[in-house]
Scaffold this active site. Structure first.
Site, PDB file in Angstrom:
ATOM      1  N   CYS A 207      -4.409   0.178  -1.700  1.00 37.20           N
ATOM      2  CA  CYS A 207      -3.016   0.497  -1.363  1.00 37.20           C
ATOM      3  C   CYS A 207      -2.841   2.000  -1.158  1.00 37.20           C
ATOM      4  O   CYS A 207      -2.840   2.771  -2.123  1.00 37.20           O
ATOM      5  CB  CYS A 207      -2.098   0.003  -2.486  1.00 37.20           C
TER       6      CYS A 207
ATOM      7  N   CYS B 210       0.452   3.412  -2.589  1.00 41.27           N
ATOM      8  CA  CYS B 210       0.432   3.586  -4.059  1.00 41.27           C
ATOM      9  C   CYS B 210      -0.433   4.777  -4.464  1.00 41.27           C
ATOM     10  O   CYS B 210      -0.042   5.580  -5.309  1.00 41.27           O
ATOM     11  CB  CYS B 210      -0.129   2.345  -4.755  1.00 41.27           C
ATOM     12  N   ASP B 211      -1.624   4.886  -3.890  1.00 44.10           N
ATOM     13  CA  ASP B 211      -2.620   5.838  -4.411  1.00 44.10           C
ATOM     14  C   ASP B 211      -2.925   7.011  -3.485  1.00 44.10           C
ATOM     15  O   ASP B 211      -3.670   7.920  -3.859  1.00 44.10           O
ATOM     16  CB  ASP B 211      -3.941   5.090  -4.695  1.00 44.10           C
TER      17      ASP B 211
END
Ligand code: FAD
Ligand code: NAP
Length: 311
Positions: free
Chosen positions: A133, A136-137
């Site tokens: 992701c 997200c990261d």
């Protein structure tokens, strides 16, 4: 006893909840262990949802969907459904808190989860430099180099997103043509921060106790080593159907060889009273608009089914 239990709170589950409650079902619960919204909340940019002219993030796109359904009476319980069984017209759902609930009808809308590529080092470094992701990261790799693996729409779009964050993006694909849409391919090819590496397969990821430090590729010219601290996998998705298996690991309804639930055009599965909607079903176009449409069809059918069962 619930009139309808909805499993999953992505676009399909949320729209099923909206149509079921607005259509008159009184006791409808949507089981979703996380925040509602589904996998699209991991996407940084959506530009193909009808009526949505500005490019927005998945989180922003989905923000109002739960509120709209809840105002008609949809209840959300933050629990995972572990199993579904049916006896004498009654479904029993086992939930992650070990409780059980009975329902007259069920809509399964559990979508899909990211697939893993299974190369050496992947398990060891997953969550420590390997991610599925970018939204997200991605921030962890601000002004650093990253490798992204895959050739579908997700890999292409996330490479474009990471090109705005990282100092350089290596987009690695195992063939010489992409699976993703041509317009997105063109954007990737024109982005100076993305180096496309074709006909290359990940061979091994390596690192130290802090995390990933590099990736070895198999290419037609031999091995190539990329010294990157971050590797993103976008190699497709598998449907999430484990809750549809009984104690003997047999599916309670018909599925195809990929585990996708077989439905008719009205989202009926082979088990009466069980409906499937969204990415989990066969022949899904895997789009938000299609998942949403499926949810509405499944809910309208559940309404009819419950009406008949209640007499
Ligand atoms: P999902 O969105 O996968 O939702 C399923 C939900 O079920 C999840 O929230 C999950 O937590 C829950 N769940 C799973 N198992 C259980 C269980 N046992 N019990 C309870 N709940 C459970 N589509 C587009 O139209 N346009 C785009 O631009 C686009 N971009 C994308 C970008 C990315 C990075 C990704 C990953 C997908 C993208 N898609 C896009 C595809 C789109 O997100 C999906 O087609 C859509 O979300 C499918 O909706 P769904 O409701 O079927 O499943
Ligand atoms: P996908 O379309 O299945 O693509 C997966 C990619 O990973 C393919 O290019 C595949 O290569 C590659 N791959 C698979 N296994 C691999 C392995 N072990 N090692 C290396 N590479 C591997 O998956 P996706 O991109 O996640 O998209 C899923 C669905 O969501 C699609 O239907 C897509 O259209 C949709 N989606 C739509 C949008 C949008 O509408 N904007 C955005 C994102 C996703 P091959 O090509 O060689 O098979």
């Amino acid at each position: 006893m619930l009139d309808l239990a909805i499993i999953g709170g992505g676009p399909a589950g949320l729209v099923a909840g909206l149509y079921a409650t607005r259509g008159g079902l009184k006791n409808v619960v949507m089981y979703e262990p996380g925040m509602p919204g589904g996998q699209i909340t991991q996407s940084s940019e959506i530009e193909n949802y009808p009526g949505q002219l500005e490019v927005i993030s998945g989180l922003d796109l989905m923000e109002k969907w739960p509120k709209q359904a809840q105002q008609f009476g949809l209840k959300h319980e933050m629990k995972e459904v572990i199993s579904v069984t049916k006896k004498a017209d009654i479904f029993t759902l086992k939930l992650s808190d070990k409780s059980e609930v009975e329902a007259l009808s069920v809509i399964v809308a559990t979508g899909s989860v990211p697939r893993r590529a299974h190369f050496p080092g992947e398990d060891e470094f997953f969550g420590r430099g390997i991610s599925t992701c970018a939204t997200c990261d991605g921030f962890f790799y601000k002004e650093k180099e990253v490798a992204m693996i895959g050739g579908g729409d997700t890999a292409l779009e996330e490479a474009l997103y990471m090109a705005n964050v990282a100092s350089k993006v290596y987009l690695i694909h195992r063939r010489d043509t992409f699976r993703g849409s041509p317009t997105t391919v063109e954007k990737v090819m024109n982005n100076k921060k993305i180096e496309v590496v074709l006909n290359a397969k990940p061979k091994e990821v390596f690192g130290d106790k802090m995390g990933v430090t590099g990736l070895i590729l198999d290419t037609p010219e031999g091995e190539r080593v990329l010294d990157v601290p971050g590797v993103f996998l976008f190699v497709g998705r598998d449907v999430k159907n484990d809750m549809l298996k009984d104690a003997e690991e047999n599916f309670i309804c018909d599925v195809n060889e990929s585990g996708e639930v077989i439905v008719d055009l009205k989202m009926h599965t082979s088990l009466e009273g069980l409906f499937a909607a969204g990415d989990i079903r066969i022949e899904s176009a895997k789009q938000v608009v299609c998942a949403a449409a499926d949810g509405s069809v499944a809910a309208l059918e559940a309404l009819l089914y419950v009406e008949v069962k209640k007499g």
